[in-house]
Design an enzyme around this catalytic site. Structure first.
Site, PDB file in Angstrom:
ATOM      1  N   GLN A 154     -12.892   1.026   0.564  1.00  0.00           N
ATOM      2  CA  GLN A 154     -13.216   2.078  -0.389  1.00  0.00           C
ATOM      3  C   GLN A 154     -13.944   1.516  -1.601  1.00  0.00           C
ATOM      4  O   GLN A 154     -14.855   2.156  -2.148  1.00  0.00           O
ATOM      5  CB  GLN A 154     -11.927   2.795  -0.796  1.00  0.00           C
TER       6      GLN A 154
ATOM      7  N   GLY B 250      -3.014   3.729  -4.125  1.00  0.00           N
ATOM      8  CA  GLY B 250      -3.597   4.535  -5.183  1.00  0.00           C
ATOM      9  C   GLY B 250      -4.980   5.070  -4.869  1.00  0.00           C
ATOM     10  O   GLY B 250      -5.506   4.929  -3.763  1.00  0.00           O
TER      11      GLY B 250
ATOM     12  N   GLY C 274      -4.568  -1.888  -0.602  1.00  0.00           N
ATOM     13  CA  GLY C 274      -3.815  -1.593  -1.810  1.00  0.00           C
ATOM     14  C   GLY C 274      -3.577  -0.108  -1.961  1.00  0.00           C
ATOM     15  O   GLY C 274      -4.168   0.706  -1.240  1.00  0.00           O
TER      16      GLY C 274
ATOM     17  N   PHE D 191      -6.897   7.933   1.353  1.00  0.00           N
ATOM     18  CA  PHE D 191      -8.230   8.202   0.818  1.00  0.00           C
ATOM     19  C   PHE D 191      -9.269   7.656   1.790  1.00  0.00           C
ATOM     20  O   PHE D 191      -8.963   6.798   2.624  1.00  0.00           O
ATOM     21  CB  PHE D 191      -8.403   7.555  -0.558  1.00  0.00           C
TER      22      PHE D 191
ATOM     23  N   GLU E 127      -5.237  -7.503  10.374  1.00  0.00           N
ATOM     24  CA  GLU E 127      -4.168  -8.508  10.504  1.00  0.00           C
ATOM     25  C   GLU E 127      -3.037  -7.962  11.381  1.00  0.00           C
ATOM     26  O   GLU E 127      -2.351  -8.710  12.066  1.00  0.00           O
ATOM     27  CB  GLU E 127      -3.632  -8.911   9.127  1.00  0.00           C
TER      28      GLU E 127
ATOM     29  N   ASN F  92      -3.045   2.564   7.093  1.00  0.00           N
ATOM     30  CA  ASN F  92      -2.229   3.074   5.994  1.00  0.00           C
ATOM     31  C   ASN F  92      -3.165   3.473   4.868  1.00  0.00           C
ATOM     32  O   ASN F  92      -3.408   2.714   3.939  1.00  0.00           O
ATOM     33  CB  ASN F  92      -1.235   2.019   5.511  1.00  0.00           C
TER      34      ASN F  92
ATOM     35  N   SER G 242       0.816  -1.216   0.000  1.00  0.00           N
ATOM     36  CA  SER G 242       0.000   0.000   0.000  1.00  0.00           C
ATOM     37  C   SER G 242       0.851   1.268   0.000  1.00  0.00           C
ATOM     38  O   SER G 242       0.335   2.364  -0.247  1.00  0.00           O
ATOM     39  CB  SER G 242      -0.934   0.018   1.218  1.00  0.00           C
TER      40      SER G 242
ATOM     41  N   CYS H 167      -9.282  -1.694   4.050  1.00  0.00           N
ATOM     42  CA  CYS H 167      -8.506  -0.592   3.487  1.00  0.00           C
ATOM     43  C   CYS H 167      -9.006  -0.241   2.081  1.00  0.00           C
ATOM     44  O   CYS H 167     -10.097   0.301   1.939  1.00  0.00           O
ATOM     45  CB  CYS H 167      -7.020  -0.942   3.509  1.00  0.00           C
TER      46      CYS H 167
ATOM     47  N   HIS I  20      -6.280  -2.150   9.237  1.00  0.00           N
ATOM     48  CA  HIS I  20      -5.650  -3.447   8.998  1.00  0.00           C
ATOM     49  C   HIS I  20      -5.830  -4.381  10.195  1.00  0.00           C
ATOM     50  O   HIS I  20      -5.025  -4.364  11.127  1.00  0.00           O
ATOM     51  CB  HIS I  20      -4.155  -3.259   8.728  1.00  0.00           C
TER      52      HIS I  20
END
Length: 383
Positions: A268, A238, A236, A309, A356, A306, A55, A264, A354
């Site tokens: 979105q 972007g 991920g 957006f 995990e 992390n 990410s 994450c 996250h």
């Protein structure tokens, strides 16, 4: 990015921001030049997991903890097969790593993988600047890449923005692979890799799930060829506004009413599939100490984040969507940013952080159990 191997670790280096701010320090890791969005991560530990998190693709990460590298680099904690950050910024690099699992110093690994970094700058001042002005394009320059300040600023300003960047396909696996269940197999999950961290399928495997990790370009037919009990959409990099393929795939999963879990970037994507918009945060949430409230229980969790957006969904009401009613299930207590969504009329939910949590904390591990509960309930209904 052009780099040379380590050997000039004490060479002068500069970090240049697109607004003209310049920080001068020493080369750390590889020597050369690199570009990316300057962001800061507030975790005091877990730098190896951060650096290998897909990410962080095309981002120059600023460590807010003052000393980095104390535990060196080991061969067990990578979250992927390489370092993904574009560059690394630290204040005080450890001179000698000390940990029984350490195999080499952090700066040696950065140099080995060609990651250009800088040390010896005032990362507190830099973080304050990014908080006030927002994350922005930046570059690190050392060795032969050094030039006049005006030229370096122009190089940075010529780089693409993160808003509008489509990055998930460049970090995702190209070939499907399987992570077997630990112990008795109870479920099969199709996991869409948009930049998945290695610990994520491991956490599912610990719960008796056989995880089929599929490329970001996977089709509906490829997903259902593995006969999944549930579908997972990963984290991920972007701008989620560019992710038309994953949104279309998630829409197909929602139409089939298959149990669905996203984290994450996957959160979105669910937001977009439900008809909500997304937007770029001023400086994002990054680190392992972000407070989030689970609004379904009232519990407050310390969580690992992390993301730059977020989903634009109403906090104060239940929304009608093409797939039934939806509500915001989690919210960040620092700034009220949407941190989770859930559907009320079918088995689908997501979180922005996250669970995990490699490097910790583990407050949100229960979300994998919630996913198991959805698959169990759906299986009972079909039986």
């Amino acid at each position: 990015m052009t780099t040379s191997t380590r050997g000039a670790a004490k060479a002068p280096a500069v970090l240049v921001l697109e607004d003209g701010r310049i920080f001068r320090g020493r080369a750390y890791g590889a020597v050369g030049e690199t570009f990316g969005e300057a962001v800061f991560s507030t975790g005091m530990t877990g730098y190896q997991e951060t650096l290998t998190d897909p990410s962080y693709d095309r981002q120059i990460v600023v460590a807010t903890a003052p000393q980095i590298g104390n535990t060196g680099w080991n061969d067990e904690d990578d979250e992927s097969d390489r370092i993904w950050v574009s560059g690394y910024v630290v204040r005080d690099p450890a001179r000698i790593p000390s940990n029984w699992r350490s195999r080499r110093p952090l700066d040696d690994e950065l140099a080995r993988q060609g990651v250009v970094g800088i040390s010896g700058i005032d990362t507190r001042a830099l973080t304050r600047h990014l908080r006030e002005s927002g994350s922005m394009r930046s570059g690190i320059f050392s060795g032969e890449a050094l030039a006049a300040d005006a030229e370096l600023i122009a190089r940075v300003q010529a780089q693409p923005h993160m808003k509008g960047a489509s990055l998930y396909e460049e970090v995702a696996t190209k070939e499907a692979y399987v992570v077997p269940a630990v112990g008795e197999k109870k479920f099969t999950v199709a996991a869409i890799d948009l930049g998945i961290k290695g610990m994520t399928p491991h956490r599912m495997a610990e719960r008796g799930i056989e995880v089929h990790v599929l490329p970001a370009t996977a089709t509906e037919e490829e997903v259902y060829a593995v006969a999944p009990d549930g579908v997972f959409f990963s984290n991920g990099p972007g701008d989620p506004a560019t992710a038309e393929g994953p949104v279309a795939l998630m829409t197909a999963v929602l139409k089939r009413r298959t149990p669905l879990f996203g984290i994450c970037f996957g959160n979105q994507i669910l937001g977009r599939a439900l008809g909500f918009g997304t937007y770029k945060l001023k400086y994002g949430h990054r680190g392992i100490n972000q407070p989030v409230q689970d609004r379904t229980t009232g519990k407050v969790e310390v969580t690992a984040h992390n993301h730059g957006f977020a989903v634009d969904a109403p906090l104060d009401k239940v929304s009608d969507t093409p797939y039934g009613r939806a509500e915001v299930s989690h919210v960040c207590l620092n700034d009220q940013v949407v941190e989770g969504l859930q559907l009320l009329d079918q088995p689908a939910f997501s979180v922005q952080y996250h669970p995990e949590a490699a490097a910790g904390p583990h407050d949100a591990a229960y979300l994998f159990d919630r996913f198991v509960s959805l698959m169990t309930a759906e299986g009972a209904q079909r039986a």
